[in-house]
Design a protein around this motif. Structure first.
Motif, PDB file in Angstrom:
ATOM      1  N   SER A 158       0.838  -1.193   0.000  1.00 17.74           N
ATOM      2  CA  SER A 158       0.000   0.000   0.000  1.00 17.74           C
ATOM      3  C   SER A 158       0.880   1.253   0.000  1.00 17.74           C
ATOM      4  N   ASP A 159       1.934   1.230   0.793  1.00 15.41           N
ATOM      5  CA  ASP A 159       2.842   2.384   0.841  1.00 15.41           C
ATOM      6  C   ASP A 159       3.451   2.656  -0.539  1.00 15.41           C
ATOM      7  N   ALA A 160       3.849   1.586  -1.239  1.00 17.90           N
ATOM      8  CA  ALA A 160       4.439   1.757  -2.574  1.00 17.90           C
ATOM      9  C   ALA A 160       3.405   2.308  -3.554  1.00 17.90           C
ATOM     10  N   LEU A 161       2.165   1.839  -3.460  1.00 19.73           N
ATOM     11  CA  LEU A 161       1.105   2.372  -4.323  1.00 19.73           C
ATOM     12  C   LEU A 161       0.893   3.859  -4.046  1.00 19.73           C
ATOM     13  N   LEU A 162       0.813   4.231  -2.780  1.00 17.60           N
ATOM     14  CA  LEU A 162       0.599   5.638  -2.429  1.00 17.60           C
ATOM     15  C   LEU A 162       1.770   6.498  -2.911  1.00 17.60           C
ATOM     16  N   TYR A 216      -4.452  12.631  -3.115  1.00 20.57           N
ATOM     17  CA  TYR A 216      -5.496  11.857  -2.443  1.00 20.57           C
ATOM     18  C   TYR A 216      -5.485  12.228  -0.969  1.00 20.57           C
ATOM     19  N   GLN A 217      -6.552  11.890  -0.295  1.00 22.16           N
ATOM     20  CA  GLN A 217      -6.603  12.007   1.163  1.00 22.16           C
ATOM     21  C   GLN A 217      -6.581  10.594   1.706  1.00 22.16           C
ATOM     22  N   LEU A 218      -5.714  10.334   2.670  1.00 22.00           N
ATOM     23  CA  LEU A 218      -5.583   9.010   3.266  1.00 22.00           C
ATOM     24  C   LEU A 218      -6.256   8.983   4.627  1.00 22.00           C
ATOM     25  N   HIS A 219      -7.087   7.964   4.839  1.00 21.57           N
ATOM     26  CA  HIS A 219      -7.741   7.752   6.130  1.00 21.57           C
ATOM     27  C   HIS A 219      -7.352   6.362   6.618  1.00 21.57           C
ATOM     28  N   ILE A 258     -14.096   9.567  -5.157  1.00 17.11           N
ATOM     29  CA  ILE A 258     -14.392   8.152  -4.973  1.00 17.11           C
ATOM     30  C   ILE A 258     -13.553   7.665  -3.796  1.00 17.11           C
ATOM     31  N   ASN A 259     -14.179   6.899  -2.917  1.00 15.19           N
ATOM     32  CA  ASN A 259     -13.486   6.313  -1.765  1.00 15.19           C
ATOM     33  C   ASN A 259     -13.115   4.876  -2.113  1.00 15.19           C
ATOM     34  N   MET A 260     -11.852   4.489  -1.863  1.00  8.19           N
ATOM     35  CA  MET A 260     -11.433   3.114  -2.134  1.00  8.19           C
ATOM     36  C   MET A 260     -10.221   2.739  -1.295  1.00  8.19           C
ATOM     37  N   HIS A 261     -10.040   1.439  -1.105  1.00  9.21           N
ATOM     38  CA  HIS A 261      -8.889   0.939  -0.355  1.00  9.21           C
ATOM     39  C   HIS A 261      -7.625   0.987  -1.221  1.00  9.21           C
ATOM     40  N   PRO A 262      -6.509   1.389  -0.638  1.00  5.96           N
ATOM     41  CA  PRO A 262      -5.232   1.346  -1.357  1.00  5.96           C
ATOM     42  C   PRO A 262      -4.514   0.008  -1.121  1.00  5.96           C
ATOM     43  N   ASN A 308      -7.282  -3.159   3.662  1.00  5.51           N
ATOM     44  CA  ASN A 308      -8.595  -2.731   4.134  1.00  5.51           C
ATOM     45  C   ASN A 308      -8.576  -1.953   5.445  1.00  5.51           C
ATOM     46  N   ASP A 309      -7.401  -1.517   5.890  1.00  7.70           N
ATOM     47  CA  ASP A 309      -7.347  -0.658   7.074  1.00  7.70           C
ATOM     48  C   ASP A 309      -6.977   0.782   6.702  1.00  7.70           C
ATOM     49  N   ARG A 310      -7.111   1.059   5.413  1.00 11.63           N
ATOM     50  CA  ARG A 310      -6.901   2.406   4.883  1.00 11.63           C
ATOM     51  C   ARG A 310      -7.936   2.651   3.789  1.00 11.63           C
ATOM     52  N   THR A 311      -8.303   3.914   3.658  1.00  9.74           N
ATOM     53  CA  THR A 311      -9.154   4.333   2.543  1.00  9.74           C
ATOM     54  C   THR A 311      -8.562   5.612   1.980  1.00  9.74           C
ATOM     55  N   VAL A 312      -8.510   5.679   0.660  1.00  7.36           N
ATOM     56  CA  VAL A 312      -8.122   6.930   0.020  1.00  7.36           C
ATOM     57  C   VAL A 312      -9.361   7.555  -0.591  1.00  7.36           C
ATOM     58  N   VAL A 313      -9.391   8.853  -0.545  1.00  9.16           N
ATOM     59  CA  VAL A 313     -10.417   9.639  -1.222  1.00  9.16           C
ATOM     60  C   VAL A 313      -9.676  10.352  -2.344  1.00  9.16           C
TER      61      VAL A 313
END
Length: 179
Positions: free
Chosen positions: A19-23, A33-36, A147-151, A154-159
């Protein structure tokens, strides 16, 4: 003094692309993006409990659910639709020309999208494109701001804005079919 217990490794540590590499890739491509970060979400009901804190006043958003499917010919599909949309696999199969749709196994999910169950996301098409996974998305996504989706976990969501998500798909060579 006892050593503090170590926390279990993140699920992203077992992925071909973390996930970190994708972000980091999104950032390198200039796609903001916004990371939650939140508790792991496995169902739409669980997601709805944390989505309120992600909603921005005056911004239309699409919260999605994602289905990883295979057909009788062993073709793979990622279907992303509005989270409350009722899905009939037989009707969906007719709409997309894929007879005998069924859910793909967790092994195939990892093999074709590079993710674990519960983390299915359009962002996984970064792994799915080279594997020949076909991507279908709810036409409602064309009408929203974000759009909200997982990067990939499933313990993170990006907007991410719709425009930037479409730029992401273009960057990875992913054709989207609107349904």
């Amino acid at each position: 003094m006892d050593a503090a217990p170590s926390s279990p490794p993140s699920s992203q540590d077992s992925l071909p692309l973390s996930s970190d590499a994708l972000l980091a890739q999104l950032t390198d491509w200039g796609l903001p993006y916004q990371l939650h970060e939140h508790v792991p979400l496995r169902t739409v009901e669980e997601a709805k409990k944390v989505e309120a804190e992600m909603q921005q006043p005056g911004v239309s958003s699409l919260k999605i659910k994602n289905l990883y499917l295979r057909d009788r010919k062993k073709r793979n599909y990622l279907i992303s639709v509005e989270q409350d949309r009722v899905m009939d696999l037989k009707a969906l199969g007719k709409e997309i020309g894929a007879a005998g749709l069924s859910f793909g196994s967790s092994d195939r999910l990892m093999q074709n999208l590079g993710i674990l169950p519960g983390s299915v996301s359009p962002l996984a098409m970064i792994n799915g494109v080279p594997k020949g996974v076909a991507f279908y998305m709810d036409a409602a996504a064309q009408e929203v701001d974000v759009i909200n989706m997982h990067p990939l976990v499933n313990d993170r969501t990006v907007v991410i804005t719709r425009e930037d998500f479409l730029k992401f798909l273009e960057r990875i060579g992913c054709a989207v079919v609107w349904i």
